[in-house]
Design an enzyme around this catalytic site. Structure first.
Site, short mmCIF file in Angstrom:
data_model
loop_
_atom_site.label_atom_id
_atom_site.label_comp_id
_atom_site.label_asym_id
_atom_site.label_seq_id
_atom_site.Cartn_x
_atom_site.Cartn_y
_atom_site.Cartn_z
N CYS A 289 0.80 -1.23 0.00
CA CYS A 289 0.00 0.00 0.00
C CYS A 289 0.83 1.28 0.00
CB CYS A 289 -0.94 0.00 1.19
SG CYS A 289 -2.27 -1.18 0.99
C1 UDX Z 1 -1.04 0.20 5.50
C2 UDX Z 1 -2.00 1.09 6.29
O1 UDX Z 1 -1.61 1.13 7.67
C3 UDX Z 1 -3.43 0.60 6.16
O2 UDX Z 1 -4.31 1.48 6.83
C4 UDX Z 1 -3.78 0.52 4.68
O3 UDX Z 1 -5.07 -0.04 4.52
C5 UDX Z 1 -2.77 -0.32 3.92
O4 UDX Z 1 -1.45 0.17 4.15
P1 UDX Z 1 0.07 -2.20 5.86
O5 UDX Z 1 0.71 -1.98 4.52
O6 UDX Z 1 -0.54 -3.51 6.14
O7 UDX Z 1 -1.09 -1.10 6.08
O8 UDX Z 1 1.21 -1.94 6.96
P2 UDX Z 1 1.52 -0.95 8.17
O9 UDX Z 1 1.38 -1.67 9.44
O10 UDX Z 1 0.80 0.33 8.03
O11 UDX Z 1 3.09 -0.72 7.94
C6 UDX Z 1 3.56 -0.19 6.70
C7 UDX Z 1 5.08 -0.15 6.69
O12 UDX Z 1 5.55 0.89 7.54
C8 UDX Z 1 5.77 -1.43 7.16
O13 UDX Z 1 6.84 -1.72 6.29
C9 UDX Z 1 6.26 -1.09 8.55
O14 UDX Z 1 7.38 -1.83 8.92
C10 UDX Z 1 6.56 0.39 8.40
N1 UDX Z 1 6.51 1.13 9.66
C11 UDX Z 1 5.33 1.29 10.32
C12 UDX Z 1 7.66 1.67 10.19
O15 UDX Z 1 8.75 1.53 9.61
N2 UDX Z 1 7.61 2.36 11.37
C13 UDX Z 1 6.44 2.55 12.04
O16 UDX Z 1 6.46 3.19 13.10
C14 UDX Z 1 5.27 1.98 11.50
#
Ligand code: UDX
Length: 451
Positions: A289
């Protein structure tokens, strides 16, 4: 209600299973026969905690899968959950959505009674009303508002927690055509619509299908226009991606000054204008996403003559984090011909998804340095094999560490926190942690990416 869900990917499968769990009769439609067969056996075609249990309970009962679009005719609404990937320039590629809308429209041409089409996929503002709507009208030979209606209901669930996220949403967004609202009086609609409020077909059916969730606790429902709902999804993801890139940039500055970015983040997170979540700095964001949606929003802005400098920078910071991780490794290990362990391949814990995982540029960077890469992930090895068939995959972190001259931690799987004596088997005990899961300890040359 009778609900059909077109597309059985991560989002579509979760929605189909959860709507069945909420008591609706669901038809999942997908062109892939293997996916349809798996769903009908009650098996999840993807790794998603809790999804298999729901599917097992509902398959053959309230959930049935088929490749046949005609199944939509027996349903009150269809959720379109088809992929909207980006093309080579980062622009949204609507071809799958458009093809699905064509087949859906053709199936609806022979349907008796009213039908609501709900776009679930992430699409650029204007797509639902100006691209999908006209296709449905042409193929069903019915004008919007005259028996078919269209809406957008973006999805905010996260991989790894998709089922609880769906069942306990932070918000529900209903985007409908403004002109479709308040247009029906009981007089115009006739007696069959007498019980219907004046919200119009789209909002009525949306409220009805979500009713089991809304009756729980005050979940905020946002009623808005089609374009606004489309933009809310992009804005949500762009904001979160940029938030992580900002904490990563601050973290990089922390690192050069010998400051612990996590202590800083904990303090700034106490300011409720900032908030404590999404402040985990490290090797950056990946997944299906954030990269796709930020790229599509950047391309869409530029298409209309706006230069999205901040979003460009968010992507730039994210692209550089894996190399920063490897530069820290370079400070301690000459990688050429050395065995280097990569701990974690999934883009985040709780999933086998490696799409845009930061592990990909990390492994590429290690290969460019001539390292012998040995990789471990509890569930994502098979998926990563497709990207890198020639690196060594092992079935435990301990096996990856055995004889390694350096380790990089890419995914914050809980099990890496418990690693301890396993590090003793490394030939050089160098650990560069991109997710702050391993703790500093005696005997370990430990580098945190931003701390
Ligand atoms: C995301 C959105 O959160 C969600 O609302 C949408 O529907 C789809 O995209 P997702 O891709 O499942 O969801 O993952 P998410 O938990 O949001 O993490 C995204 C990325 O950010 C991951 O690679 C995670 O490791 C990274 N991340 C997240 C960080 O590096 N630091 C953080 O503090 C949070």
């Amino acid at each position: 209600m009778n609900v059909s869900v077109v597309g059985s990917g991560y989002v579509g499968t979760t929605i189909a299973a959860c709507f069945a769990d909420l008591g609706h009769d669901v038809r999942a439609i997908d062109i892939d026969k293997d996916v349809v067969a798996a769903l009908n056996r009650g098996e999840a075609p993807i790794h998603e905690p809790g999804l298999g249990d729901v599917l097992e309970a509902q398959a053959g009962d309230r959930l049935q899968a088929t490749t046949d679009y005609e199944a939509v005719r027996g349903t009150d609404l269809t959720v379109l959950a088809l992929p909207t990937p980006t093309d080579a320039e980062g622009r949204i590629d609507l071809s799958v959505m458009e093809a699905g809308a064509e087949r859906l429209g053709e199936a609806l041409a022979a349907k008796e009674g009213e039908h609501l089409v709900v776009v679930k996929s992430t699409v650029i503002p204007g797509t639902t009303g100006e691209a999908i709507g006209p296709i449905l009208e042409a193929r069903s030979e019915t004008d919007l508002g005259e028996g078919i209606e269209i809406a957008i209901n973006p999805e905010f669930l996260r991989e790894g927690t998709a089922v609880p996220d769906f069942l306990e949403p932070g918000k529900i967004v209903f985007g409908t055509r403004r002109e479709s609202r308040d247009e029906r009086t009981t007089d115009e609609a006739g007696p069959t619509h007498e019980e219907r409020s004046s919200r119009g077909l789209a909002l009525d059916r949306l409220y009805e299908v979500y009713e089991p969730l809304l009756s729980n606790e005050g979940v905020p429902v946002v009623e808005t226009g089609l374009r606004e709902a489309e933009m809310i999804k992009y804005a949500n993801n762009a904001f979160l991606a940029a938030k992580v890139s900002l904490i990563n940039e601050l973290g990089n500055i922390c690192k050069v000054y010998g400051v612990d970015a996590y202590e800083v983040a904990e303090a700034i997170g106490l300011d409720d204008r900032i908030g404590a979540k999404f402040l985990r700095s490290g090797v950056g964001w990946g997944g299906s996403c954030f990269p796709k949606d930020v790229a599509a929003l950047i391309a869409a802005a530029r298409d209309r003559g706006y230069e999205p400098e901040l979003l460009d920078a968010a992507v730039g910071v994210n692209d550089r984090q894996p190399e920063r991780l490897l530069e820290l490794l370079d400070e301690h290990v000459e990688c050429e011909n050395e065995r280097i362990a990569v701990l974690g391949l999934a883009f985040k814990p709780g999933t086998d998804d490696v799409r845009n995982s930061r592990a990909i540029p990390v492994i590429e960077g290690l290969q460019a340095r001539g390292a012998v890469v040995v990789a471990y992930d509890p569930v994502a090895t098979d998926s990563m094999c497709e990207h890198f068939p020639d690196i060594e995959y092992v079935d435990s972190a301990a096996a990856a560490l055995e004889g390694a001259s350096g380790t990089v931690v890419v995914t914050d799987w809980d099990e890496f926190e418990a690693l301890d004596t396993e590090f003793d088997a490394m030939s050089e005990p160098v650990v560069v942690d991109g997710r702050r899961v391993v703790s500093r300890r005696e005997g370990l040359v430990y580098e945190g990416l931003t701390w």
